[in-house]
Design an enzyme around this catalytic site. Sequence first.
Site, PDB file in Angstrom:
ATOM      1  N   LYS A  65      15.878  -2.921  39.355  1.00 10.22           N
ATOM      2  CA  LYS A  65      15.862  -4.381  39.329  1.00 10.22           C
ATOM      3  C   LYS A  65      14.496  -4.856  38.854  1.00 10.22           C
ATOM      4  O   LYS A  65      13.485  -4.196  39.081  1.00 10.22           O
ATOM      5  CB  LYS A  65      16.186  -4.968  40.703  1.00 10.22           C
ATOM      6  CG  LYS A  65      15.095  -4.743  41.749  1.00 10.22           C
ATOM      7  CD  LYS A  65      15.338  -5.571  42.984  1.00 10.22           C
ATOM      8  CE  LYS A  65      14.458  -5.157  44.140  1.00 10.22           C
ATOM      9  NZ  LYS A  65      13.275  -5.992  44.337  1.00 10.22           N
ATOM     10  N   HIS A 125       8.658  10.286  41.506  1.00  7.96           N
ATOM     11  CA  HIS A 125       8.097  10.123  40.164  1.00  7.96           C
ATOM     12  C   HIS A 125       6.670  10.658  40.111  1.00  7.96           C
ATOM     13  O   HIS A 125       6.266  11.282  39.141  1.00  7.96           O
ATOM     14  CB  HIS A 125       8.119   8.653  39.739  1.00  7.96           C
ATOM     15  CG  HIS A 125       9.433   8.218  39.180  1.00  7.96           C
ATOM     16  ND1 HIS A 125      10.505   7.903  39.980  1.00  7.96           N
ATOM     17  CD2 HIS A 125       9.865   8.067  37.899  1.00  7.96           C
ATOM     18  CE1 HIS A 125      11.520   7.567  39.216  1.00  7.96           C
ATOM     19  NE2 HIS A 125      11.165   7.660  37.939  1.00  7.96           N
TER      20      HIS A 125
END
Lengths: 280, 166
Positions: free
Chosen positions: B92, B36
């Site tokens: 999550k 990222h």
Amino acid sequence: MRKIKAKKIEQAVEKLYAKANYNLPKDVEQALKRSVKKETSRIAKNVLNVLIENSDIAKNELIPICQDTGLAIVFAEIGQDVCVVGGDLKEAVNNGVKNAVKKAFLRASVVGDPFDRVNTKDNTPAIIHMDIVPGSKIKISVMAKGAGSENMSALKMLKPSDGMPGVIDFVLETVKNAGPNPCPPIVVGIGVGGNFEKCAYLAKRSLLRRLGTKNPKKNIARLEKTLLDRINKLKIGPSGFGGKTTCLAVNIQTLPCHIASLPVAVNIECHAHRHAEAVI
Amino acid sequence: MKRLALPLKKTDMAGLRAGQEIFLSGKLYTARDAAHKKGIPVNVKGQTVYYVGPTPAKKGSVIGSAGPTTSSRMDKYAPGLIKKGLAAMIGKGKRSKEVRDALLENKAVYFATYGGAGAYLSKRIVSSRTVAYPELGTEAVREIEVKDFPVVVAIDPKGGMIDSMR
């Protein structure tokens, strides 16, 4: 003086770090199984059953329980009548970690510098805690600690007047803030007393106590039960999908401290509570 | 259990509601912190990104243990990707307000899956190939194909979310 070869320590660490990543301890597995029976929500039951199946797959098909095979935390309790020969003790521990990563297909999850963030590719250096104890044996405990839960841990220097209610509030606030992030159902290790660094160590150390056992001091055992009940009332649930099982156990350890201090550390551990021990 | 194909269709996404359990099948990309930061070098429009850093695959295995990592570490980058058309993320834990706003504005979805069930979830991955940053090891960008991969709608395209997201 009993002589123990550094190579033996290296081999023990390698074996324990690998074992921890493929074999969920029995007490954790049993706690998960007990929780399935208590849950009433279908989704919570489903998650818990998946977690039990996950540990079976890990053991039987040799796939690590979790992809975060953890930072290796090595506790070495060294008998004062032991002499380590044939090498450097810390190097032996790190070699054990290195060998396990390579041979047991563990994930390289350590960076050599907190800012440069270049992966060391073998999970060294391990975090090593050494203690000198009476006797002529070495007890080694290896914990594979994932970052998801570690990152949700916290420490606070409370005022002595805050007392037990202050500790309860801080623990609940920490667990509530963590919410679904640390992979619930969690295990909570708490250190109270000592000083700034000692209570953090105690919190981590208390995680090694078998789940379902109590602190020998009655008032602390009661505090463990109160916290377990209140954490489970937060209803975060398995994977954070809601339910009665947010926490499998609360383990607390206390120490004497300064007249002006009440240090509290909360070390959160995921349901994949991986550790293994051996005595040399 | 509802089954959906990847890449997700706009019509399928519109019907998603927080709390729904879904089996996903098809191709998606994996990426976590390092990828990222460098920038995901694939066209993410309509695609799904799974936040995972798997363990090395044993000989004869498609992939190693492969459960979700904590999504909030990608919160800084997610709104930009969602604006570029990213349809869904799987991870999550909680998301930031910026991510929740971007999801609502662009009608995208955030799925959560079972944290700490890496062995179980790896059995739902049928193929894997590295498409960028092989030097990042576990953090490389992979294209993986999943079959009946279990997820729960944590934040839906209308802004609905499961309780623990709040």
